[in-house]
Structure formats: structure tokens, C-alpha cells
Design an enzyme around this catalytic site. Structure first.
Site, PDB file in Angstrom:
ATOM      1  N   CYS A  76       0.868  -1.178   0.000  1.00 31.23           N
ATOM      2  CA  CYS A  76       0.000   0.000   0.000  1.00 31.23           C
ATOM      3  C   CYS A  76       0.904   1.227   0.000  1.00 31.23           C
ATOM      4  CB  CYS A  76      -0.873  -0.023   1.249  1.00 31.23           C
ATOM      5  SG  CYS A  76      -1.849   1.477   1.496  1.00 31.23           S
ATOM      6  N   CYS A 190      -0.717   3.800  -6.339  1.00 35.98           N
ATOM      7  CA  CYS A 190      -1.648   3.177  -5.389  1.00 35.98           C
ATOM      8  C   CYS A 190      -1.815   1.752  -5.906  1.00 35.98           C
ATOM      9  CB  CYS A 190      -2.991   3.898  -5.392  1.00 35.98           C
ATOM     10  SG  CYS A 190      -4.285   3.006  -4.496  1.00 35.98           S
TER      11      CYS A 190
HETATM   12  N1  DGL Z   1      -3.988   0.569  -1.921  1.00 35.42           N
HETATM   13  C1  DGL Z   1      -3.672   1.740  -1.174  1.00 35.42           C
HETATM   14  C2  DGL Z   1      -2.434   2.437  -1.759  1.00 35.42           C
HETATM   15  O1  DGL Z   1      -1.613   1.812  -2.392  1.00 35.42           O
HETATM   16  C3  DGL Z   1      -4.677   2.797  -0.877  1.00 35.42           C
HETATM   17  C4  DGL Z   1      -6.118   2.621  -0.909  1.00 35.42           C
HETATM   18  C5  DGL Z   1      -6.807   3.390   0.194  1.00 35.42           C
HETATM   19  O2  DGL Z   1      -7.056   4.600   0.062  1.00 35.42           O
HETATM   20  O3  DGL Z   1      -7.077   2.724   1.193  1.00 35.42           O
HETATM   21  O4  DGL Z   1      -2.246   3.595  -1.557  1.00 35.42           O
END
Ligand code: DGL
Length: 269
Positions: A76, A190
């Protein structure tokens, strides 16, 4: 040497970390994996730095104590750009983070103008400023927060069809900035966003290339676990499990999304 059954723990707020899991599976097919989706706090991208740091450190501390992973991968960008240092300070286990792929994008761009799509929390991080200063000097990096794409990816993986206007708005958010029309490379900062690659490609048009960090992260995970024994499931045999926080109503649809990634069960925290 770790126990051959010691897992890798792959962590995200939702389905985004599956893009990293897919690359890890390719490099380490016998790895035992626990996938963690912190859906109770999804989306991370609209939360404060303090909230995200406390949440991620607390949760990973608890999970590390319970499952003794050989390595933790924070799949993430939001959590990594905010809390990677803190998590490393409090846990003994090696921690691999996911940070925007600005370096390869700067090497790829011909026009010198790079777009970056991320969450609102990610695009304002000093971590991103540092990557830009170190790797994209002399290039122009345009950033745009596209939180709608997180919901769109969650919906798509559950079999839904997100509104195409969401992708048009993401493209417009970059294109409408000064020199935005010169963007030839877009960093998907993301982990949810590579799940939307066909939709984003259609919205940006054929001249734009996309880059994300998943392969690089998988390489790093493989490097840090080199020579270690694994006794994870062979293809088609018993599968790994996921831990999903929060409301479980949606779990049957979520499990269908997880199954192609070798996850056969969902457990609560
Ligand atoms: N998958 C997460 C990232 O890489 C973010 C998603 C969220 O906002 O929870 O930033």
C-alpha cells in the site's frame, strides 16, 4: 533460517495488495502467504498521517506476534509513504514497502513530463517529494489524487462495473494541469490502480505508458528471502488464507476475487 511454513504477510487496506501478491506468486510459487485487507479502515487515502501510522503499526504488531511472518510487505503506497519507517522501528521482522515508481518512470519518459496518480494522502507526502528530487530532477512530475479509483477497483474485483466517468476524471485531473498534455508516462502510485489498467489506458489514450512498483517489490521480497526454505501449497493444492477486518457481509464476493490469487479462506482479525 526461518521455519519453512513461516508466511510472508502482505498487507493493504483492501484488494490493492493483490497486484503485489500476483507478482510475489510468480517469483516465489511455494511461498506461504497471509493476505491482510484492513477493510474496517478503507480507504486509507482520506485519513490523517497520525491515524494511518497508528493503525498500521498497531495492526502489523498484532499480526506479527500472532503469525510470526518471515517478512512483511506493506502493499500500500499510502501506508508505506507514511508509516514504513515507524513499522521498521517497532518490528524485528524485515519490512518491504511500496513506494511510487518515480525512478523507472523518469527513465522511461521521452517527453520529460510524468503523471502520478495516487491517494490524497500519498501525493502530499514528503517521501514523494524526496523521490521526485532524487530521481526526477529535470523532469516535470504532475500529481493528482484519484480516490475514486480505489472504490472503482474494489467494485471491479467484486464483479461490478465502475462508471467510466471515473477514469475520464482521473485522466482529466492530470491532463488539465500546465503541460499535462505532454504526459507520456503515468505512475500508478496506489496498489489498487493496476487492477484498472484497461480502463485507465482507454481514458489516457494509446500514447501513455503506465508503471507501478509491484514487480520491483516482488524482486525485493525474493532477494530478502533468498535461500530460505518454503513449504507452501503447490499449484492446485490447499490454499492460503486472508484476514479481513470489519464487516464480513461482503466476504463471499471478496473470496471470489481472492481465489485466483491462491487465497481459499477469509478469517476475521
Ligand atoms: N492501496 C492503497 C495504496 O496503495 C490505498 C487505498 C486506500 O485509500 O485505502 O495507496
Amino acid at each position: 533460517m526461518p521455519d519453512p511454513s513461516a508466511p510472508i504477510l502482505i498487507f493493504d487496506s483492501g484488494v490493492g495488495g493483490l497486484t503485489v501478491l500476483a507478482e510475489v506468486r510468480k517469483m516465489l510459487p511455494r511461498a506461504r502467504v497471509i493476505y491482510v485487507a484492513d477493510r474496517a479502515a478503507l480507504p486509507y487515502g482520506d485519513k490523517s498521517e497520525a491515524e494511518i501510522a497508528a493503525r498500521v503499526c498497531g495492526l502489523l504488531g498484532r499480526l506479527a506476534e500472532r503469525y510470526h511472518p518471515r517478512l512483511i510487505c506493506i502493499a500500500c503506497n499510502t501506508a508505506s509513504t507514511i508509516a514504513l519507517g515507524m513499522v521498521r522501528d517497532v518490528l524485528e521482522v524485515p519490512v518491504v514497502g511500496t513506494v511510487p515508481a518515480i525512478k523507472p518512470a523518469a527513465e522511461m519518459t521521452q517527453s520529460g513530463v510524468i503523471g502520478l496518480l495516487g491517494t490524497a494522502a500519498t501525493i502530499r507526502q514528503a517521501y514523494v517529494d524526496r523521490l521526485e528530487a532524487e530521481f526526477a530532477a529535470g523532469k516535470l512530475l504532475l500529481r493528482h489524487a484519484a480516490p475514486e479509483l480505489v472504490g472503482a477497483a474494489e467494485m471491479k474485483l467484486r464483479g461490478g462495473s465502475p462508471d467510466p466517468a471515473i477514469f475520464a476524471r482521473a485522466a482529466q485531473g492530470l491532463r488539465s494541469q500546465p503541460r499535462g498534455d505532454e504526459i507520456d508516462t503515468v505512475v500508478l502510485a496506489c496498489t489498487h490502480f493496476p487492477l484498472l489498467l484497461p480502463e485507465l489506458s482507454a481514458a489516457f489514450g494509446p500514447k501513455v505508458r503506465f508503471i507501478d512498483g509491484a514487480q520491483g517489490i516482488a524482486r525485493r521480497v525474493a532477494y530478502l528471502t533468498q535461500g530460505q526454505p518454503w513449504n507452501g501449497p503447490a499449484a492446485g493444492q490447499d490454499q492460503d488464507f486472508a484476514i479481513v477486518t470489519g464487516d464480513a457481509t461482503d466476504n463471499p464476493a471478496l473470496l471470489r476475487a481472492f481465489q485466483p490469487f491462491g487465497i481459499g479462506r477469509i478469517l476475521p482479525l
